[in-house]
Motif scaffolding. Structure first.
Motif, PDB file in Angstrom:
ATOM      1  N   TYR A  32       0.875  -1.168   0.000  1.00  0.00           N
ATOM      2  CA  TYR A  32       0.000   0.000   0.000  1.00  0.00           C
ATOM      3  C   TYR A  32       0.916   1.223   0.000  1.00  0.00           C
ATOM      4  CZ  TYR A  32      -3.643  -3.316   1.382  1.00  0.00           C
ATOM      5  OH  TYR A  32      -4.522  -4.386   1.430  1.00  0.00           O
ATOM      6  N   GLY A  33       1.033   1.848  -1.151  1.00  0.00           N
ATOM      7  CA  GLY A  33       1.969   2.965  -1.270  1.00  0.00           C
ATOM      8  C   GLY A  33       3.390   2.473  -1.058  1.00  0.00           C
ATOM      9  N   ASP A  34       4.101   3.086  -0.122  1.00  0.00           N
ATOM     10  CA  ASP A  34       5.482   2.699   0.161  1.00  0.00           C
ATOM     11  C   ASP A  34       5.592   1.591   1.194  1.00  0.00           C
ATOM     12  OD1 ASP A  34       6.481   4.621  -1.610  1.00  0.00           O
ATOM     13  OD2 ASP A  34       6.523   6.184  -0.053  1.00  0.00           O
ATOM     14  N   SER A  35       4.453   1.162   1.728  1.00  0.00           N
ATOM     15  CA  SER A  35       4.460   0.153   2.788  1.00  0.00           C
ATOM     16  C   SER A  35       4.223  -1.238   2.190  1.00  0.00           C
ATOM     17  CB  SER A  35       3.383   0.482   3.823  1.00  0.00           C
ATOM     18  OG  SER A  35       3.371  -0.474   4.848  1.00  0.00           O
ATOM     19  N   GLN A  36       5.272  -2.027   2.109  1.00  0.00           N
ATOM     20  CA  GLN A  36       5.133  -3.371   1.569  1.00  0.00           C
ATOM     21  C   GLN A  36       4.520  -4.288   2.605  1.00  0.00           C
ATOM     22  OE1 GLN A  36       8.463  -4.809  -0.633  1.00  0.00           O
ATOM     23  NE2 GLN A  36       7.670  -6.893  -0.840  1.00  0.00           N
ATOM     24  N   ILE A  37       3.515  -5.086   2.159  1.00  0.00           N
ATOM     25  CA  ILE A  37       2.768  -5.953   3.072  1.00  0.00           C
ATOM     26  C   ILE A  37       3.078  -7.423   2.825  1.00  0.00           C
ATOM     27  CG2 ILE A  37       0.474  -6.572   3.921  1.00  0.00           C
ATOM     28  CD1 ILE A  37       1.276  -3.653   4.451  1.00  0.00           C
ATOM     29  N   LEU A  38       3.180  -7.816   1.567  1.00  0.00           N
ATOM     30  CA  LEU A  38       3.438  -9.216   1.227  1.00  0.00           C
ATOM     31  C   LEU A  38       4.843  -9.358   0.662  1.00  0.00           C
ATOM     32  CD1 LEU A  38       0.063 -10.202  -0.517  1.00  0.00           C
ATOM     33  CD2 LEU A  38       0.637 -10.243   1.932  1.00  0.00           C
ATOM     34  N   PHE A  39       5.516 -10.435   1.092  1.00  0.00           N
ATOM     35  CA  PHE A  39       6.917 -10.651   0.703  1.00  0.00           C
ATOM     36  C   PHE A  39       7.108 -12.054   0.132  1.00  0.00           C
ATOM     37  CE2 PHE A  39       6.770  -7.505   4.055  1.00  0.00           C
ATOM     38  CZ  PHE A  39       7.686  -6.533   3.661  1.00  0.00           C
ATOM     39  N   GLY A  40       6.434 -12.343  -0.963  1.00  0.00           N
ATOM     40  CA  GLY A  40       6.651 -13.624  -1.630  1.00  0.00           C
ATOM     41  C   GLY A  40       5.750 -14.740  -1.136  1.00  0.00           C
ATOM     42  N   ILE A  41       4.442 -14.518  -1.184  1.00  0.00           N
ATOM     43  CA  ILE A  41       3.463 -15.523  -0.733  1.00  0.00           C
ATOM     44  C   ILE A  41       3.327 -16.634  -1.774  1.00  0.00           C
ATOM     45  CG2 ILE A  41       1.025 -15.935  -0.191  1.00  0.00           C
ATOM     46  CD1 ILE A  41       2.390 -14.406   2.004  1.00  0.00           C
ATOM     47  N   ASP A  42       3.400 -17.880  -1.312  1.00  0.00           N
ATOM     48  CA  ASP A  42       3.256 -19.055  -2.193  1.00  0.00           C
ATOM     49  C   ASP A  42       2.257 -20.030  -1.588  1.00  0.00           C
ATOM     50  OD1 ASP A  42       5.661 -18.893  -4.242  1.00  0.00           O
ATOM     51  OD2 ASP A  42       6.549 -18.469  -2.293  1.00  0.00           O
ATOM     52  N   PHE A  43       1.257 -20.437  -2.360  1.00  0.00           N
ATOM     53  CA  PHE A  43       0.381 -21.546  -1.967  1.00  0.00           C
ATOM     54  C   PHE A  43      -0.491 -21.929  -3.149  1.00  0.00           C
ATOM     55  CE2 PHE A  43      -2.214 -17.839  -1.018  1.00  0.00           C
ATOM     56  CZ  PHE A  43      -3.478 -18.204  -1.439  1.00  0.00           C
ATOM     57  N   ARG A  44      -1.124 -23.092  -3.032  1.00  0.00           N
ATOM     58  CA  ARG A  44      -2.012 -23.574  -4.082  1.00  0.00           C
ATOM     59  C   ARG A  44      -3.309 -24.084  -3.460  1.00  0.00           C
ATOM     60  NH1 ARG A  44       0.669 -27.940  -7.834  1.00  0.00           N
ATOM     61  NH2 ARG A  44      -1.068 -27.304  -9.168  1.00  0.00           N
ATOM     62  N   VAL A  45      -4.379 -24.016  -4.245  1.00  0.00           N
ATOM     63  CA  VAL A  45      -5.643 -24.666  -3.886  1.00  0.00           C
ATOM     64  C   VAL A  45      -6.018 -25.555  -5.062  1.00  0.00           C
ATOM     65  CG1 VAL A  45      -8.039 -24.393  -3.186  1.00  0.00           C
ATOM     66  CG2 VAL A  45      -6.364 -22.637  -2.551  1.00  0.00           C
ATOM     67  N   LYS A  46      -6.151 -26.841  -4.794  1.00  0.00           N
ATOM     68  CA  LYS A  46      -6.506 -27.781  -5.849  1.00  0.00           C
ATOM     69  C   LYS A  46      -8.025 -27.925  -5.948  1.00  0.00           C
ATOM     70  CE  LYS A  46      -2.299 -30.427  -4.885  1.00  0.00           C
ATOM     71  NZ  LYS A  46      -1.768 -31.728  -4.409  1.00  0.00           N
ATOM     72  N   GLU A  47      -8.459 -28.494  -7.038  1.00  0.00           N
ATOM     73  CA  GLU A  47      -9.894 -28.702  -7.255  1.00  0.00           C
ATOM     74  C   GLU A  47     -10.482 -29.537  -6.122  1.00  0.00           C
ATOM     75  OE1 GLU A  47     -12.879 -30.509 -10.716  1.00  0.00           O
ATOM     76  OE2 GLU A  47     -10.750 -30.177 -11.133  1.00  0.00           O
ATOM     77  N   GLY A  48     -11.581 -29.042  -5.529  1.00  0.00           N
ATOM     78  CA  GLY A  48     -12.274 -29.761  -4.473  1.00  0.00           C
ATOM     79  C   GLY A  48     -11.616 -29.700  -3.108  1.00  0.00           C
ATOM     80  N   GLU A  49     -10.555 -28.897  -2.970  1.00  0.00           N
ATOM     81  CA  GLU A  49      -9.791 -28.836  -1.730  1.00  0.00           C
ATOM     82  C   GLU A  49     -10.227 -27.647  -0.878  1.00  0.00           C
ATOM     83  OE1 GLU A  49      -5.080 -29.525  -0.809  1.00  0.00           O
ATOM     84  OE2 GLU A  49      -5.582 -28.010  -2.300  1.00  0.00           O
ATOM     85  N   VAL A  50     -10.139 -27.810   0.445  1.00  0.00           N
ATOM     86  CA  VAL A  50     -10.380 -26.711   1.373  1.00  0.00           C
ATOM     87  C   VAL A  50      -9.042 -26.320   1.993  1.00  0.00           C
ATOM     88  CG1 VAL A  50     -11.553 -25.922   3.452  1.00  0.00           C
ATOM     89  CG2 VAL A  50     -12.727 -27.474   1.873  1.00  0.00           C
ATOM     90  N   VAL A  51      -8.639 -25.070   1.775  1.00  0.00           N
ATOM     91  CA  VAL A  51      -7.367 -24.551   2.286  1.00  0.00           C
ATOM     92  C   VAL A  51      -7.660 -23.335   3.152  1.00  0.00           C
ATOM     93  CG1 VAL A  51      -5.140 -23.524   1.664  1.00  0.00           C
ATOM     94  CG2 VAL A  51      -6.081 -25.415   0.302  1.00  0.00           C
ATOM     95  N   THR A  52      -6.978 -23.213   4.285  1.00  0.00           N
ATOM     96  CA  THR A  52      -7.150 -22.057   5.152  1.00  0.00           C
ATOM     97  C   THR A  52      -5.934 -21.139   5.060  1.00  0.00           C
ATOM     98  OG1 THR A  52      -6.073 -22.908   7.163  1.00  0.00           O
ATOM     99  CG2 THR A  52      -8.354 -23.585   6.757  1.00  0.00           C
ATOM    100  N   LEU A  53      -6.183 -19.848   5.244  1.00  0.00           N
ATOM    101  CA  LEU A  53      -5.123 -18.872   5.467  1.00  0.00           C
ATOM    102  C   LEU A  53      -5.225 -18.446   6.922  1.00  0.00           C
ATOM    103  CD1 LEU A  53      -5.114 -16.412   2.400  1.00  0.00           C
ATOM    104  CD2 LEU A  53      -3.528 -18.274   2.888  1.00  0.00           C
ATOM    105  N   LEU A  54      -4.181 -18.715   7.691  1.00  0.00           N
ATOM    106  CA  LEU A  54      -4.191 -18.463   9.118  1.00  0.00           C
ATOM    107  C   LEU A  54      -3.117 -17.438   9.483  1.00  0.00           C
ATOM    108  CD1 LEU A  54      -4.444 -22.162  10.385  1.00  0.00           C
ATOM    109  CD2 LEU A  54      -6.328 -20.542  10.057  1.00  0.00           C
ATOM    110  N   GLY A  55      -3.323 -16.771  10.610  1.00  0.00           N
ATOM    111  CA  GLY A  55      -2.351 -15.805  11.100  1.00  0.00           C
ATOM    112  C   GLY A  55      -3.030 -14.767  11.965  1.00  0.00           C
ATOM    113  N   ARG A  56      -2.234 -14.062  12.740  1.00  0.00           N
ATOM    114  CA  ARG A  56      -2.785 -12.998  13.582  1.00  0.00           C
ATOM    115  C   ARG A  56      -3.282 -11.850  12.717  1.00  0.00           C
ATOM    116  NH1 ARG A  56       2.266 -14.199  15.945  1.00  0.00           N
ATOM    117  NH2 ARG A  56       2.153 -15.315  17.947  1.00  0.00           N
ATOM    118  N   ASN A  57      -4.017 -10.935  13.332  1.00  0.00           N
ATOM    119  CA  ASN A  57      -4.485  -9.743  12.624  1.00  0.00           C
ATOM    120  C   ASN A  57      -3.301  -8.931  12.108  1.00  0.00           C
ATOM    121  OD1 ASN A  57      -7.135 -10.371  13.168  1.00  0.00           O
ATOM    122  ND2 ASN A  57      -7.309  -9.019  14.937  1.00  0.00           N
ATOM    123  N   GLY A  58      -3.472  -8.381  10.904  1.00  0.00           N
ATOM    124  CA  GLY A  58      -2.459  -7.492  10.348  1.00  0.00           C
ATOM    125  C   GLY A  58      -1.258  -8.176   9.749  1.00  0.00           C
TER     126      GLY A  58
END
Length: 228
Positions: free
Chosen positions: A11-37
């Motif tokens: 967001y502007g000069d504030s970098q939030i993501l630093f190389g996120i990698d993941f996949r969701v396959k057909e019919g799969e349930v995947v969660t994204l977990l982590g603290r707020n922010g």
């Protein structure tokens, strides 16, 4: 189905993501977990083109749609249940459901079977619904696009326990019908009852990923990355 690789966003000069990698396959349930922010919502917004990534790629069924406009992401087969629900306040329930509908197995009648409360309230405006009813409507609206993958940001945040139970039951039913799901929520215990894999994000990076069996066998993951 969905392949996210090396995703970087800011967001502007504030970098939030630093190389996120993941996949969701057909019919799969995947969660994204982590603290707020920690970057979960920014990850989802980057997938849907609401935040334009600085680097990396978002591929849907092999098609590179990195930074594409949200309507192109929807047409490619992703349905979005945003944080805060964002139902149309001056449209009634049925109008909300029909607004972005596309032909397919999810019809108005099937949504009403999934959430009978919505049929009871079908003539009520979006801003006349409770928080739980709005979440049901947001899920129903996403399903009416007949997506290949449903993405839910904070699936049960701020909801009463009984409504949460209804939402979990809904997601379990969707899984049983072969729907692919990517879900953000803080209720790890509920998620491990039906999710296949989990991706933990800390300060914009993936710090752990594994199956439900692995996260249950690694209690320090919750202690290190999920507890406030």
């Amino acid at each position: 189905m969905l392949d996210v690789a090396g995703l970087e966003s800011a967001y502007g000069d504030s970098q939030i993501l630093f190389g996120i990698d993941f996949r969701v396959k057909e019919g799969e349930v995947v969660t994204l977990l982590g603290r707020n922010g920690m970057g979960k919502t920014t990850t989802v917004k980057s997938i849907f083109g609401l935040v334009k990534p600085r680097a990396g790629s978002v591929k849907i069924n092999g098609q590179n749609l990195t930074g594409a406009d949200p309507h192109r992401i929807a047409l490619a087969g992703l349905g979005y249940v945003p944080e805060g629900r964002q139902v149309f306040p001056t449209l009634n329930v049925e109008e909300n459901l029909r607004a972005t509908a596309r032909p397919g197995k999810w019809t108005l009648q099937r949504i009403y079977e999934l959430f009978p409360r919505l049929e009871e309230r079908r003539r009520n405006m979006g801003n006349q619904l409770s928080g739980g009813e709005q979440q049901m409507l947001a899920i129903g609206r996403a399903l009416m696009t007949n997506p290949k993958l449903v993405v839910l940001d904070e699936a049960t945040e701020g909801l009463a326990p009984l409504i949460r139970a209804d939402i979990w039951a809904c997601l379990e039913r969707l899984k049983s019908e072969g729907e692919a799901i990517l879900v953000i929520d803080k209720n790890v215990d509920a998620l491990t009852k039906f999710a296949d894999r989990h991706v933990v994000i800390e300060k914009g990076r993936v710090v752990w990923t594994g199956t439900t069996e692995q996260i249950l066998a690694t209690p320090d993951v919750k202690d290190r990355f999920l507890h406030v």
